[in-house]
Design an enzyme around this catalytic site. Structure first.
Site, PDB file in Angstrom:
ATOM      1  NE  ARG A 174      35.102 -37.037 -19.172  1.00 32.71           N
ATOM      2  CZ  ARG A 174      35.108 -35.833 -19.719  1.00 32.71           C
ATOM      3  NH1 ARG A 174      34.119 -35.489 -20.535  1.00 32.71           N
ATOM      4  NH2 ARG A 174      36.061 -34.977 -19.448  1.00 32.71           N
ATOM      5  CE  LYS A 212      50.483 -18.946 -26.803  1.00 27.07           C
ATOM      6  NZ  LYS A 212      49.327 -18.120 -27.128  1.00 27.07           N
ATOM      7  N   GLY A 238      44.588 -32.134 -19.650  1.00 23.46           N
ATOM      8  CA  GLY A 238      44.646 -31.884 -21.093  1.00 23.46           C
ATOM      9  C   GLY A 238      45.545 -32.787 -21.898  1.00 23.46           C
ATOM     10  N   GLY A 243      39.973 -29.482 -16.745  1.00 29.52           N
ATOM     11  CA  GLY A 243      39.895 -28.186 -16.051  1.00 29.52           C
ATOM     12  C   GLY A 243      39.935 -28.345 -14.541  1.00 29.52           C
TER      13      GLY A 243
END
Ligand code: AMP
Length: 395
Positions: free
Chosen positions: A35, A197, A353, A376
Site C-alpha cells: 500500500r 458462498k 479479497g 471492500g
C-alpha cells in the site's frame, strides 16, 4: 474535474488521503508495504512539481490513542520506499499539526498521526473534516481501500476544496480498471466468480449479469447451482436455501444472453484436509461423504477455452480451497489461463479479497493487467454502488 497530472503543485501543500493501513508484526515493523509503494507515484508527482505533501491515513481500528496503532511505526518504511525524509506530527489536527504544516517547505513530506485516534473520523464529522482541510492547499484522495466509507478524511473533506481537489493516480487507476470491465471493456466480457458462498456474491452476480457475455461460476458456489439442477453434491459446501435463487440466476442469465459456465468435474476429497484421499468425479455425481474442493481437469480445459475467447476479464474468488496445496491447482490453472489471455491482448482485472491473495501467492501479480488494492471498495464497485469517496468529487 481536474486530474492529478493537470495540476502544478509548485509551492503548494497537497493534503493527501493515503491508505497506509498496513500489517505490522509484534515489533511494529511493516510486513507488507504494497500500500505504501502504491501511494508513491502521487506523492512523487507533487514533490517533483516543487510542492510539499501532508499525508493522512488510518491504521487499524484503535479504540483510544493506543500506541500500537501509531503511524510513527511506518515512518522508516515510508522513507525507504520514497527515498525522502519523512517528518511526523503526533497529532493530526490542532495547533501542533498546523504549525508543522505552516513550516513545511517544498520537497518535504509530513505524515500525520492516525486519523482514527479521533472517533470523529469514522463518524464523518464535518468539523473534524474542516480542521483537517486547514492543513493543505489541495486535497488529493488516493485511498481506494477506504473509498467505500463516508468518513471525514475520505468523503466529507472534499467539500472544503471545491476547486482544488483531484484523485491520486492509484485511485484514478482503480476507477479506470473497474470502468474497463463494467462500462467500456472490449467484448466479449467475462466475469469469473469463485469463493465459498452464493449468499456473499449474490449482489455482484445480479449486477454483473448486465455487463458480461460470459460468467464462470466456480469454487464452493458451484454446488448450490449443481444441486439446484438435480445433481448429487455429497458433503460439498452447499446453501440449500439459495438453490431457488441459483435457478433464478440461471434463468436471468439466459434471458440476458449471458453464457454461464460451471465446473463439469471436481477433485473430491473424503475430508477437508490436505491429507485427504482424493478422486476426480463428475460434478453431478459426487459420492456421499465426499466433498468437491477444487475443479477437475475437464473444467480447467473448459475454462481455459472460455478465457482465451474473451477480451475483458474480471476475476473475483478462487476456484477451490487454494490455501491447501492439494486443492490449489484449479485456481493456479485459471491464473495461467488469464495470464496467457492477457499476454495476447486481453484486459484482466483481479479484485476483492481471496483472489488477490491467490494471485500474489502463485506469482501472477505481474501477469494480469491490474490487481486491485481495495477489498471492500472493489466488491462494492462490482455490486454497482457508487462509492462515497468518489461520489463526493462530483458534488
Ligand atoms: P470468498 O471470500 O467468498 O471469495 O471465498 C474464499 C474462500 O472460498 C477461500 O478461503 C476458499 O478456500 C473457499 N473455497 C473455494 N472453493 C471451495 C470449495 N469447493 N469448498 C469450500 N470452500 C471453498
Amino acid at each position: 474535474m481536474k486530474s492529478l497530472q493537470s495540476i502544478n503543485f509548485k509551492n503548494k501543500k497537497a493534503l493527501i488521503r493515503v491508505d497506509f493501513n498496513v500489517p505490522l508484526n509484534a515489533q511494529f515493523q511493516v510486513t507488507d508495504s504494497t500500500r505504501i509503494v502504491s501511494a508513491k507515484p502521487t506523492i512523487m508527482k507533487v514533490l517533483e512539481d516543487g510542492g510539499s505533501c501532508v499525508l493522512m491515513s488510518h491504521l487499524g481500528r484503535p479504540e483510544s490513542k493506543e500506541s500500537a496503532f501509531s503511524l510513527k511505526h511506518i515512518v522508516r518504511t515510508l522513507e525507504t520506499v520514497l527515498g525522502v525524509e519523512v517528518l511526523f506530527s503526533s497529532s493530526c489536527i490542532g495547533e501542533d499539526a498546523q504549525k508543522f504544516c505552516d513550516n513545511l517547505k517544498p520537497g518535504q513530506i509530513l505524515l500525520l498521526e492516525n486519523l482514527r485516534y479521533h472517533s470523529d473520523e469514522t463518524r464523518g464529522s464535518e468539523n473534524f473534516a474542516k480542521e483537517l482541510s486547514k492543513l493543505g492547499d489541495f486535497y488529493i484522495n488516493d485511498a481506494f481501500g477506504t473509498a467505500h466509507r463516508a468518513h471525514a478524511s475520505t468523503t466529507i473533506i472534499a467539500k472544503f476544496f471545491p476547486e482544488n481537489r483531484c484523485f491520486g493516480s492509484l485511485l484514478a487507476q482503480e476507477i479506470e480498471s473497474i470502468d474497463k470491465v463494467m462500462q467500456t471493456g472490449e467484448k466479449p466480457v467475462l466475469a469469473i466468480l469463485g469463493g465459498a458462498k452464493v449468499s456473499s456474491k449474490i449482489t455482484i452476480i445480479d449486477n454483473i449479469l448486465n455487463k458480461v457475455d460470459h460468467l464462470i461460476i466456480g469454487g464452493g458456489m458451484t454446488f448450490t447451482f449443481v444441486k439446484a439442477q438435480g445433481g448429487s453434491v455429497g458433503d460439498s459446501i452447499c446453501e440449500d436455501d439459495k438453490m431457488e435463487l441459483a435457478l433464478q440466476i440461471l434463468e436471468r442469465a439466459k434471458a440476458k444472453n449471458v453464457q454461464v459456465h460451471i465446473p463439469v468435474d471436481v477433485l473430491a476429497a473424503d475430508e477437508f484436509s490436505n491429507h485427504a484421499n482424493t478422486q476426480i468425479v463428475d460434478v453431478r455425481r459426487i459420492p456421499e461423504n465426499w466433498q468437491g474442493l477444487d475443479c477437475g481437469p475437464k473444467s480447467k480445459a473448459l475454462f481455459h477455452e472460455v478465457v482465451q475467447q474473451c477480451k475483458t476479464i474480471l476475476w473475483n474468488g478462487p476456484l477451490g480451497v487454494f490455501e491447501m496445496e492439494k486443492f490449489s491447482t484449479g485456481t493456479i490453472a485459471l491464473g495461467n489461463s488469464i495470464a496467457e489471455a492477457t499476454k495476447n491482448g486481453a484486459f484482466s482485472l483481479v479484485g476483492g479479497g481471496d483472489s488477490v491473495s491467490a494471485v500474489k501467492q502463485f506469482g501472477f501479480e505481474n501477469k494480469v493487467s491490474y490487481v486491485s488494492t481495495g477489498g471492500g471498495a472493489m466488491l462494492e464497485s462490482l455490486e454497482g454502488k457508487i462509492l462515497p469517496g468518489i461520489a463526493a468529487f462530483s458534488k
